[in-house]
Design an enzyme around this catalytic site. Sequence first.
Site, PDB file in Angstrom:
ATOM      1  N   SER A  81       0.962  -1.045  -0.209  1.00 22.77           N
ATOM      2  CA  SER A  81      -0.095  -0.114   0.318  1.00 22.77           C
ATOM      3  C   SER A  81       0.267   1.146   0.444  1.00 22.77           C
ATOM      4  O   SER A  81       0.266   2.157  -0.379  1.00 22.77           O
ATOM      5  CB  SER A  81      -0.886   0.113   1.194  1.00 22.77           C
ATOM      6  N   LYS A  87       0.464   3.745   7.192  1.00 26.85           N
ATOM      7  CA  LYS A  87       0.039   4.880   6.080  1.00 26.85           C
ATOM      8  C   LYS A  87       0.475   6.597   5.894  1.00 26.85           C
ATOM      9  O   LYS A  87       1.003   7.330   7.218  1.00 26.85           O
ATOM     10  CB  LYS A  87      -1.284   4.975   6.348  1.00 26.85           C
TER      11      LYS A  87
END
Lengths: 201, 201
Positions: free
Chosen positions: B119, B156
Amino acid sequence: MKNLTKRQEEILNLIKSHIQDLGFPPTRADIAKSLGFKSPNAAEQHLRAIEKKGFISILSGASRGIILNDTGNDDIPIIGLVAAGGPILAEENIEKTIPRSNNLLSNEIDYYLRVKGDSMVDVGIFEEDLIGVSKTLNPKIGSIVVARINNEVTVKTLIEFNQNKVTLRPENKNYTDINVNPSIDELVIEGSCVALLRESL
Amino acid sequence: MKNLTKRQEEILNLIKSHIQDLGFPPTRADIAKSLGFKSPNAAEQHLRAIEKKGFISILSGASRGIILNDTGNDDIPIIGLVAAGGPILAEENIEKTIPRSNNLLSNEIDYYLRVKGDSMVDVGIFEEDLIGVSKTLNPKIGSIVVARINNEVTVKTLIEFNQNKVTLRPENKNYTDINVNPSIDELVIEGSCVALLRESL
DNA sequence: AATAGTACTGTAATTATATACAGCATATAG
DNA sequence: CTATATGCTGTATATAATTACAGTACTATT
């Protein structure tokens, strides 16, 4: 600094592992016992020889007064911009050095090279990253290598390696493969990339 | 492990710096001389007290036989898969530990976290990379953070951080932003990412 | 052929070091 | 009031450790 004999090296290693294990150097008697000497003086004379060759210093009078002289090869240099012409590991290219922390990353790393440009972003190698380079590990097709083409140092993926054609691929869609004919251009594969460090995130 | 007194701590520091400087521990007489004691026995008794409290071990009979007992806080743990529910630094999550090599990377790193998934590939963070995480450094908007959402740990970019809306962005075109309402879902920002390591290249 | 280095044994003296014992003083906890 | 811990001095001694001296033997270099 002269070379040690086999026996002397054995003793130096014994000293190092004694320090590693217990936190202080062995006595003459300790060394003699470990290596099966019947006289501590055998150890004494070996120590004097090793001292004479510069690998240790002996503090007179102090028990266990053996000091390891650093041989300099346990620091890894970080190479910034490589000056054209000279060898990569030349003094002027060294940004700083870091101690070899042997449990982390590969211990085959000979130096770290600071990445310039964005030619390898597709494999997650960004500008200012540090790449751990092994000089000895021989480069494989498909691996990332440090190459020197006509005195310019670059990091690329090695795609092809023949007598009259070497292909180096930038891992960035915006760039195209570099084809070099070693009989025309000067080409040296300086090493293989084995690790990566990024200091700022 | 009980606390040391001022004087005992002074002696422990003396031992540490003696080892740092010369490579082996001091004798009772060395300690006495450094601290102005007129009797080496003063040092002896301090050492026994420090040993009793667990900070050192004393090898009987051996000269300079003082062993520092490691207090554990100079190793950085590497965290693999984080078991659901427990704290990140729980014993069972620790893959291994590495010694803190203070000259390299940031010394604010509390632990390394092994990256799972793709990701964050657009900012050069790949699966199996190790991310250096600082627990204390407070996370800024736009920086990469380690977040725990309903017991799942993820890495993230922090885009927005309000009372009723937190936005976390995967740096991968194939994924979309994650919006969390902290009053509904459990959300903890575990730390900020300050460095990156890649072992295999 | 002589010299220097390597690689030890063996003995012994001197010094370095650990460590026990006897005190003394102050502070803190039960 | 009495242990118990801290923080020393001072003396003494056994042992740990360094280190000098005297040998022996082999090898490589000049």
